[in-house]
Write a protein that holds these residues in place. Structure first.
Motif, PDB file in Angstrom:
ATOM      1  N   VAL A  52       0.845  -1.196   0.000  1.00 30.86           N
ATOM      2  CA  VAL A  52       0.000   0.000   0.000  1.00 30.86           C
ATOM      3  C   VAL A  52       0.877   1.242   0.000  1.00 30.86           C
ATOM      4  O   VAL A  52       1.924   1.280   0.647  1.00 30.86           O
ATOM      5  CB  VAL A  52      -0.928   0.001   1.250  1.00 30.86           C
ATOM      6  N   ARG A  53       0.434   2.250  -0.728  1.00 34.41           N
ATOM      7  CA  ARG A  53       1.122   3.558  -0.750  1.00 34.41           C
ATOM      8  C   ARG A  53       0.222   4.562  -0.027  1.00 34.41           C
ATOM      9  O   ARG A  53      -0.974   4.646  -0.287  1.00 34.41           O
ATOM     10  CB  ARG A  53       1.335   4.011  -2.181  1.00 34.41           C
ATOM     11  N   ARG A  54       0.827   5.307   0.865  1.00 30.08           N
ATOM     12  CA  ARG A  54       0.131   6.354   1.624  1.00 30.08           C
ATOM     13  C   ARG A  54       0.600   7.685   1.079  1.00 30.08           C
ATOM     14  O   ARG A  54       1.802   7.966   1.050  1.00 30.08           O
ATOM     15  CB  ARG A  54       0.476   6.226   3.101  1.00 30.08           C
ATOM     16  N   THR A  55      -0.361   8.532   0.666  1.00 36.65           N
ATOM     17  CA  THR A  55      -0.023   9.845   0.134  1.00 36.65           C
ATOM     18  C   THR A  55      -0.680  10.910   1.000  1.00 36.65           C
ATOM     19  O   THR A  55      -1.891  10.877   1.216  1.00 36.65           O
ATOM     20  CB  THR A  55      -0.508   9.998  -1.326  1.00 36.65           C
ATOM     21  N   VAL A  56       0.146  11.831   1.497  1.00 36.73           N
ATOM     22  CA  VAL A  56      -0.345  12.951   2.305  1.00 36.73           C
ATOM     23  C   VAL A  56      -0.308  14.197   1.435  1.00 36.73           C
ATOM     24  O   VAL A  56       0.735  14.553   0.889  1.00 36.73           O
ATOM     25  CB  VAL A  56       0.521  13.161   3.566  1.00 36.73           C
ATOM     26  N   TYR A  57      -1.458  14.853   1.298  1.00 41.24           N
ATOM     27  CA  TYR A  57      -1.546  16.075   0.493  1.00 41.24           C
ATOM     28  C   TYR A  57      -1.413  17.280   1.421  1.00 41.24           C
ATOM     29  O   TYR A  57      -2.050  17.334   2.471  1.00 41.24           O
ATOM     30  CB  TYR A  57      -2.874  16.114  -0.251  1.00 41.24           C
ATOM     31  N   PRO A  58      -0.586  18.259   1.025  1.00 36.57           N
ATOM     32  CA  PRO A  58      -0.337  19.421   1.893  1.00 36.57           C
ATOM     33  C   PRO A  58      -1.513  20.400   1.859  1.00 36.57           C
ATOM     34  O   PRO A  58      -1.470  21.443   1.210  1.00 36.57           O
ATOM     35  CB  PRO A  58       0.935  20.035   1.293  1.00 36.57           C
ATOM     36  N   GLU A  59      -2.572  20.025   2.539  1.00 32.36           N
ATOM     37  CA  GLU A  59      -3.772  20.855   2.618  1.00 32.36           C
ATOM     38  C   GLU A  59      -4.098  21.059   4.091  1.00 32.36           C
ATOM     39  O   GLU A  59      -3.535  20.403   4.947  1.00 32.36           O
ATOM     40  CB  GLU A  59      -4.953  20.144   1.937  1.00 32.36           C
ATOM     41  N   VAL A  60      -5.012  21.954   4.341  1.00 37.66           N
ATOM     42  CA  VAL A  60      -5.484  22.159   5.704  1.00 37.66           C
ATOM     43  C   VAL A  60      -6.972  21.874   5.725  1.00 37.66           C
ATOM     44  O   VAL A  60      -7.735  22.561   5.056  1.00 37.66           O
ATOM     45  CB  VAL A  60      -5.206  23.604   6.188  1.00 37.66           C
ATOM     46  N   PRO A  61      -7.394  20.858   6.445  1.00 39.07           N
ATOM     47  CA  PRO A  61      -6.608  19.833   7.135  1.00 39.07           C
ATOM     48  C   PRO A  61      -5.956  18.900   6.117  1.00 39.07           C
ATOM     49  O   PRO A  61      -6.416  18.792   4.975  1.00 39.07           O
ATOM     50  CB  PRO A  61      -7.641  19.081   7.984  1.00 39.07           C
ATOM     51  N   PRO A  62      -4.890  18.215   6.518  1.00 36.83           N
ATOM     52  CA  PRO A  62      -4.194  17.322   5.586  1.00 36.83           C
ATOM     53  C   PRO A  62      -5.118  16.219   5.081  1.00 36.83           C
ATOM     54  O   PRO A  62      -5.921  15.682   5.830  1.00 36.83           O
ATOM     55  CB  PRO A  62      -3.059  16.718   6.413  1.00 36.83           C
ATOM     56  N   ARG A  63      -5.009  15.918   3.815  1.00 40.27           N
ATOM     57  CA  ARG A  63      -5.770  14.827   3.209  1.00 40.27           C
ATOM     58  C   ARG A  63      -4.802  13.674   2.984  1.00 40.27           C
ATOM     59  O   ARG A  63      -3.714  13.846   2.447  1.00 40.27           O
ATOM     60  CB  ARG A  63      -6.376  15.276   1.873  1.00 40.27           C
ATOM     61  N   VAL A  64      -5.204  12.477   3.411  1.00 36.77           N
ATOM     62  CA  VAL A  64      -4.364  11.289   3.273  1.00 36.77           C
ATOM     63  C   VAL A  64      -5.151  10.245   2.495  1.00 36.77           C
ATOM     64  O   VAL A  64      -6.313   9.973   2.799  1.00 36.77           O
ATOM     65  CB  VAL A  64      -3.962  10.715   4.656  1.00 36.77           C
ATOM     66  N   GLU A  65      -4.516   9.690   1.473  1.00 35.92           N
ATOM     67  CA  GLU A  65      -5.151   8.644   0.672  1.00 35.92           C
ATOM     68  C   GLU A  65      -4.258   7.409   0.646  1.00 35.92           C
ATOM     69  O   GLU A  65      -3.035   7.506   0.717  1.00 35.92           O
ATOM     70  CB  GLU A  65      -5.396   9.120  -0.764  1.00 35.92           C
ATOM     71  N   TYR A  66      -4.912   6.268   0.524  1.00 40.30           N
ATOM     72  CA  TYR A  66      -4.220   4.986   0.446  1.00 40.30           C
ATOM     73  C   TYR A  66      -4.572   4.333  -0.876  1.00 40.30           C
ATOM     74  O   TYR A  66      -5.719   4.408  -1.327  1.00 40.30           O
ATOM     75  CB  TYR A  66      -4.653   4.074   1.604  1.00 40.30           C
ATOM     76  N   GLU A  67      -3.573   3.692  -1.489  1.00 43.67           N
ATOM     77  CA  GLU A  67      -3.805   2.971  -2.735  1.00 43.67           C
ATOM     78  C   GLU A  67      -2.857   1.781  -2.811  1.00 43.67           C
ATOM     79  O   GLU A  67      -1.836   1.732  -2.129  1.00 43.67           O
ATOM     80  CB  GLU A  67      -3.593   3.887  -3.941  1.00 43.67           C
ATOM     81  N   LEU A  68      -3.229   0.833  -3.650  1.00 43.63           N
ATOM     82  CA  LEU A  68      -2.377  -0.331  -3.844  1.00 43.63           C
ATOM     83  C   LEU A  68      -1.164   0.048  -4.690  1.00 43.63           C
ATOM     84  O   LEU A  68      -1.270   0.837  -5.627  1.00 43.63           O
ATOM     85  CB  LEU A  68      -3.134  -1.444  -4.560  1.00 43.63           C
ATOM     86  N   THR A  69      -0.032  -0.521  -4.361  1.00 46.14           N
ATOM     87  CA  THR A  69       1.162  -0.406  -5.202  1.00 46.14           C
ATOM     88  C   THR A  69       1.070  -1.501  -6.268  1.00 46.14           C
ATOM     89  O   THR A  69       0.135  -2.325  -6.257  1.00 46.14           O
ATOM     90  CB  THR A  69       2.429  -0.628  -4.362  1.00 46.14           C
ATOM     91  N   ASP A  70       2.027  -1.539  -7.161  1.00 48.73           N
ATOM     92  CA  ASP A  70       2.063  -2.622  -8.146  1.00 48.73           C
ATOM     93  C   ASP A  70       2.171  -3.979  -7.453  1.00 48.73           C
ATOM     94  O   ASP A  70       1.534  -4.949  -7.866  1.00 48.73           O
ATOM     95  CB  ASP A  70       3.229  -2.438  -9.122  1.00 48.73           C
ATOM     96  N   LEU A  71       2.956  -4.036  -6.380  1.00 51.13           N
ATOM     97  CA  LEU A  71       3.091  -5.274  -5.617  1.00 51.13           C
ATOM     98  C   LEU A  71       1.748  -5.677  -5.002  1.00 51.13           C
ATOM     99  O   LEU A  71       1.337  -6.839  -5.092  1.00 51.13           O
ATOM    100  CB  LEU A  71       4.147  -5.111  -4.517  1.00 51.13           C
ATOM    101  N   GLY A  72       1.065  -4.724  -4.406  1.00 54.06           N
ATOM    102  CA  GLY A  72      -0.244  -4.991  -3.817  1.00 54.06           C
ATOM    103  C   GLY A  72      -1.250  -5.445  -4.856  1.00 54.06           C
ATOM    104  O   GLY A  72      -2.020  -6.385  -4.633  1.00 54.06           O
ATOM    105  N   ARG A  73      -1.233  -4.795  -6.006  1.00 55.80           N
ATOM    106  CA  ARG A  73      -2.154  -5.168  -7.091  1.00 55.80           C
ATOM    107  C   ARG A  73      -1.846  -6.579  -7.591  1.00 55.80           C
ATOM    108  O   ARG A  73      -2.749  -7.362  -7.858  1.00 55.80           O
ATOM    109  CB  ARG A  73      -2.044  -4.143  -8.219  1.00 55.80           C
ATOM    110  N   SER A  74      -0.566  -6.922  -7.677  1.00 57.55           N
ATOM    111  CA  SER A  74      -0.204  -8.259  -8.160  1.00 57.55           C
ATOM    112  C   SER A  74      -0.640  -9.339  -7.171  1.00 57.55           C
ATOM    113  O   SER A  74      -0.875 -10.484  -7.558  1.00 57.55           O
ATOM    114  CB  SER A  74       1.305  -8.355  -8.420  1.00 57.55           C
ATOM    115  N   PHE A  75      -0.744  -8.992  -5.891  1.00 56.57           N
ATOM    116  CA  PHE A  75      -1.171  -9.961  -4.885  1.00 56.57           C
ATOM    117  C   PHE A  75      -2.658 -10.262  -4.958  1.00 56.57           C
ATOM    118  O   PHE A  75      -3.116 -11.300  -4.468  1.00 56.57           O
ATOM    119  CB  PHE A  75      -0.795  -9.471  -3.477  1.00 56.57           C
TER     120      PHE A  75
END
Length: 103
Positions: A52-75
């Motif tokens: 899983v990849r965690r992405t934090v967006y520099p916003e107020v309040p911070p927005r955080v999203e999770y997504e599958l990586t290529d490894l996660g998708r292959s699983f």
């Protein structure tokens, strides 16, 4: 490694991320019966292992999203095969457990 990806919450989290990025609360709603602490721990482990990849967006309040990586998708492919096998064989496993308890 198998303990990590084979637990109930990891499989449900990976499945929930299959189609799109999601925020923490979206995952909570989709998975359902998981506590915030357990989801947080599961996501950290999956991120640490590269699923899983965690992405934090520099916003107020911070927005955080999770997504599958290529490894996660292959699983997802072997994961779905395993889940299908478990569903097909659940009655036989349940029956074997009952026989064992009676012995």
């Amino acid at each position: 490694m198998l303990d990590r990806i084979g637990d109930q919450w990891s499989l449900l989290t990976l499945e929930a991320l299959e189609d799109e990025k999601k925020r923490f609360n979206e995952l909570m709603r989709e998975i359902g019966d998981i506590s915030k602490q357990m989801l947080s721990k599961t996501l950290k482990h999956l991120e640490q292992d590269g699923f899983v990849r965690r992405t934090v967006y520099p916003e107020v309040p911070p927005r955080v999203e999770y997504e599958l990586t290529d490894l996660g998708r292959s699983f997802l492919i072997p994961m779905k095969i395993l889940i299908g096998w478990a569903a097909r064989n659940h009655p036989a496993i349940t029956s074997a457990r009952r026989r064992h308890e009676k012995a």
